[in-house]
Design a protein around this motif. Structure first.
Motif, short mmCIF file in Angstrom:
data_model
loop_
_atom_site.label_atom_id
_atom_site.label_comp_id
_atom_site.label_asym_id
_atom_site.label_seq_id
_atom_site.Cartn_x
_atom_site.Cartn_y
_atom_site.Cartn_z
N SER A 155 42.90 15.68 93.89
CA SER A 155 42.81 14.42 94.61
C SER A 155 42.67 14.63 95.95
CB SER A 155 44.24 13.73 94.09
OG SER A 155 44.62 12.96 95.07
N TYR A 156 42.08 13.81 96.83
CA TYR A 156 42.20 13.67 98.18
C TYR A 156 42.80 12.52 98.91
CZ TYR A 156 38.39 17.58 98.17
OH TYR A 156 37.62 18.65 97.68
N PHE A 157 43.33 12.70 99.95
CA PHE A 157 43.71 11.54 100.94
C PHE A 157 42.99 11.59 102.09
CE2 PHE A 157 46.55 9.33 103.78
CZ PHE A 157 46.47 8.00 102.93
N MET A 158 42.96 12.56 103.08
CA MET A 158 42.21 12.62 104.30
C MET A 158 41.70 11.17 104.76
SD MET A 158 40.09 15.94 104.46
CE MET A 158 40.61 17.31 103.17
N LEU A 203 48.00 7.85 90.95
CA LEU A 203 47.10 6.75 91.83
C LEU A 203 46.93 7.45 93.34
CD1 LEU A 203 48.49 3.27 90.80
CD2 LEU A 203 46.33 4.48 90.03
N ASN A 204 46.24 6.80 94.11
CA ASN A 204 46.18 7.15 95.51
C ASN A 204 46.63 6.09 96.47
OD1 ASN A 204 44.50 7.68 98.11
ND2 ASN A 204 43.63 9.29 96.95
N ARG A 245 51.21 8.38 94.34
CA ARG A 245 50.70 9.59 93.60
C ARG A 245 51.53 10.00 92.35
NH1 ARG A 245 50.96 14.46 97.62
NH2 ARG A 245 51.17 12.81 99.26
N GLU A 254 41.18 8.90 89.94
CA GLU A 254 42.28 7.97 90.61
C GLU A 254 41.51 6.44 90.59
OE1 GLU A 254 44.61 11.04 93.38
OE2 GLU A 254 42.81 9.72 94.20
#
Lengths: 711, 82
Positions: free
Chosen positions: A494-497, A392-393, A388, A422
């Motif tokens: 931005s998501y992660f989940m 990025l992710n 992050r 991302e």
């Protein structure tokens, strides 16, 4: 009853066992995994359903759709699900949808089922992972479930292949039924939605309320709708004051309200439900602040060891094999232009491709094992915060690691990154990871310039330099991502989940097949380019404008008539090359590459390697007039070491030139296939061109600095 | 003052300690709530903090005893607990 070919689509949540079921049904193996994004590409296969006496077997085409939690897409690959299911004209529009549900987490899995049901497409529910549910003290009553959902429910075990006959039978019955049962909607539109639904239904000649709602919510993702049609739908949304976000949340909650009582009737729980013991135990180690990183470092070490040490044995064998084959063909065919083209052009080109097979195979097998076991999802978790910082992710880790093999499949795996921003950054920096095609270039230049000695008694200096180049590529990727993130505006959060799948033993058959598939596509895709370039280069280096090559040869022969025949031959070859089309091209670009230390000969190799980096060594071999095997690193190496700089009289490949070349290849985007895949994935020339310009500048400037400092 | 602020803002999943449980009450972000709902995080559902990644973020929660979900702290902060 429908005759001929039956079309079936497979849908389900990620990790519900959809890909495994696909394999069990079709027998046509494909890559499967535990984290979202494995099934990014459309996979299809066929199977038969045996018929009763006297009838023909039914032929089924099965399409595996990307895993998704709902029909509302959250990433690029998920949009394909509704693009097909909302469009009966689509060639893949199914006669029956098989919905795979994880029985150990039924409530969540049924959300997708109710959505598909409401679209009005005939469906069959396949209950998978009943063994996992059992281990979690859950018993699922399939009959009860079938009655409440009004759909055939089949108990299966995709990993062992149990229940396939019943599933096929259920599909057949659904197809053969003469009367379509009345559709029972799980979601009833609210009063304020009905006006909009009716108008959309009328305009688009739809008979299903829920499909009409999908036109409203998802028309921008529907490839079958033209721009004016989309604009008209936008106008309708405006007219009715439809609030999409509100609708989506209400719809989902309303669906769960219907699902909850169904699940509580069909699923009996004895005691507390809990995840498998080993998954919890392993997570406490693999996500640990210290042991998590130690394990990851060890895993990477094994991967590198495998690619560079273990792969060298089969590679040496392939190398020797191609050399022998070329030798044999050269002797067996009559000498002449055709012989040269087949041996020096085509066979040398093929040799240059197949030498990479062991590395590609090992790398893809290892990545498949990491994915299948469920470990890759954990790597994303422990790397997310770090990634992050560079824009990025955590999901970017997979493309970056795969980039060590080849940027082309690596860039394709970015489709699982839901944020477009991302995803774009990951695509832009992935080619900086040193791919396997750069390895032969690194290997030969390091062999020329770095002594074969050890530091501290254990570390091989050549190995350390090689490691340093890979590290430089990684740092270049992260640094570039950070730099680009300053210039490219972020438009969405931005998501992660990420669902953490439970750990599983890899299925070795699938790992083997992944290996086979990746090697096949590499040989076919990269092979075409490399072979074409080899032939073109051979032609360009063998012919010159007009009579120039013969004139050059005559000059050499007359000026050197007292020298030994071997020397004359070498000089003649060199002079002919210089006056060939390729040579003149090299001369033409020499002013540009002079400041970073290269002459026209290196220039030819540089240009040729634009097609694919691995062409570089082969081209150097051709250019430095070496007869026979172009992959023979030792002879190329000796030739490079002996090469004199015609101007200074000293060595041509000084440390300054070698390091300049090494740095150039760490950063340069010398690969047409990568450019092509970036074009395909970003839908235009803008980003591949920006990427090409950026990376070329980075490569040129770095090589310039290195050359000027060292010389 | 600080204490006051903490008392006023609702307890969320991001406040959970390792091994601690909570029951989902509501969500504070609409776009994220949809994704969480689709992944099975429903109001009334029990969650437990199972693991914390190095550097404290992301975290892994167990959802209703059914499966493990990893999310970032800012995503977890959207889930209010009872």
């Amino acid at each position: 009853m429908k005759q001929g070919n039956i079309k079936v689509a497979l849908v389900g949540n990620p990790n519900a066992g959809k890909s495994t079921l696909f394999n069990a049904l079709t027998g046509m193996r494909q890559k499967t995994g535990n984290f979202p994004g494995v099934t990014v590409e459309k996979k299809s296969g066929t199977f038969r359903i045996a018929a009763a006496n006297g009838h023909d077997d039914a032929h089924v085409t099965l399409v595996d759709l990307p895993g998704t939690y709902s029909i509302y897409p959250k990433s690029k690959d998920e949009t394909v699900v509704m693009d097909i299911l909302a469009n009966p004209q689509h060639p893949d529009f199914p006669d029956v949808v098989v919905i795979v549900a994880d029985a150990s987490n039924l409530q969540r899995n049924l959300l997708l089922f109710t959505e598909i049901n409401d679209l009005g497409i005939p469906s069959v529910l396949a209950l998978n992972m009943l063994d996992v549910a059992e281990s979690m003290n859950l018993t699922v009553n399939a009959v009860q479930l079938a009655m409440q959902l009004n759909v055939p429910v089949v108990r299966i075990n995709a990993r062992t292949g149990e229940g396939m006959k019943g599933l096929k039978e259920a599909v057949k019955q659904v197809v053969e039924r003469t009367e379509k049962p009345a559709l029972q909607y799980f979601y009833q539109p609210k009063d304020n939605e009905i006006g909009l639904i009716n108008e959309v239904k009328e305009i688009h000649h739809l008979d299903n309320d829920y499909v009409a709602l999908q036109y409203v919510c998802q028309h921008d993702n529907f490839s079958f709708l033209e721009q004016p049609v989309r604009a008209r739908l936008d106008a309708l949304i405006e007219k009715y004051g439809f609030d999409e976000n509100n609708f989506l949340a209400n719809e989902t909650i309303a669906r769960y309200e219907k699902i909850k009582p169904i699940v509580s009737k069909a699923v009996k729980s004895e005691g507390a439900t809990e995840q498998p013991y080993w998954t919890r135990k392993l997570d406490s180690i693999l996500l640990h602040r210290v042991w998590g990183y130690v394990t990851f470092a060890l895993v990477l070490l094994v991967v590198f060891q495998a690619i560079f040490a273990w792969a060298s044995y089969p590679m040496d064998m392939i190398d020797a094999g191609t050399a022998a084959a070329i030798e044999w063909v050269k002797g067996a065919l009559p000498a002449g232009v055709l012989n040269d083209l087949i041996t020096d052009g085509i066979m040398a080109g093929i040799g240059g491709i197949i030498i990479f097979i062991p590395q590609i195979a090992i790398l893809f097998a290892l990545v498949a094992i990491l994915e299948e076991s469920g470990y890759m999802a954990r790597v994303m978790v422990i790397m997310d915060k770090l990634m992050r910082r560079f824009g990025l992710n955590g999901r970017s880790v997979v493309p970056l690691i795969s980039g060590v093999a080849c940027a082309v499949p690596a860039i394709m795996t970015t489709r699982s990154i839901s944020s477009r921003y991302e995803r774009l950054l990951t695509i832009l920096v992935t080619p900086l990871m040193s791919c396997s095609a750069r390895l032969p270039i690194y290997a030969i230049l390091i062999a020329v310039v770095v002594p074969e000695s050890k530091v501290l008694g254990i570390f091989n200096v050549q190995g350390l330099v090689l490691f340093g180049l890979y590290l430089l590529g990684l740092l270049g990727a992260l640094g570039s991502a950070w730099l680009l993130s300053l210039f490219i505006p972020r438009k969405e959060p931005s998501y992660f989940m990420l669902e953490m799948p439970s750990y599983k033993l890899p299925r070795w058959g699938h790992v083997g097949f992944t290996m086979y598939e990746s090697v096949k596509s590499f040989v076919l895709e990269a092979g075409k380019v490399i072979m074409a370039i080899s032939i073109i280069l051979w032609v360009l280096a063998s012919y010159g404008p007009g009579d120039s090559m013969n004139v050059a040869e005559q000059q050499v022969v007359t000026s050197m008539h007292t020298a030994p025949q071997e020397e004359i031959d070498a000089a003649v070859a060199s002079a002919r090359l210089e006056s060939s089309y390729a040579g003149q091209f090299g001369r033409f670009i020499e002013p540009v590459i002079r400041p970073i230390g290269y002459d026209w000969k290196i220039g030819i190799a540089l240009l040729a390697s634009f097609a694919a980096r691995e062409v570089f060594v082969g081209t150097m071999a051709t250019i430095y007039s070496i007869s026979g095997d172009s992959e023979d690193v030792l002879t190329v190496k000796q030739r490079l070491i002996q090469e004199k700089n015609p101007e200074t009289g000293g060595l041509m490949f000084t440390p300054a030139v070698c390091y300049s070349l090494l740095i150039f290849y760490v950063f340069a985007m010398m690969c047409m296939s990568t450019i092509a895949v970036v074009y395909r994935e970003t839908h235009g020339w803008k980003w591949p061109l920006i990427q090409l310009a950026y990376l070329s500048t980075l490569a040129y400037v770095s090589a310039f600095v290195v050359y000027q400092v060292l010389s | 003052m600080n204490l006051n602020k903490e008392r006023m803002s609702a307890r969320t999943v991001s406040h959970l300690k390792k091994g601690e449980k909570g029951i989902i009450k509501s969500f504070t972000d609409r776009a994220m709530s949809l994704k969480l709902l689709e992944m099975g995080c429903l109001p009334g559902c029990e969650v437990r903090l199972d693991a914390i990644a190095p550097f404290g973020d992301p975290i892994c929660i167990n959802v209703g005893g059914h499966y493990s979900l990893s999310l970032r702290l800012n995503e977890a902060a959207v889930i209010e607990l009872e």
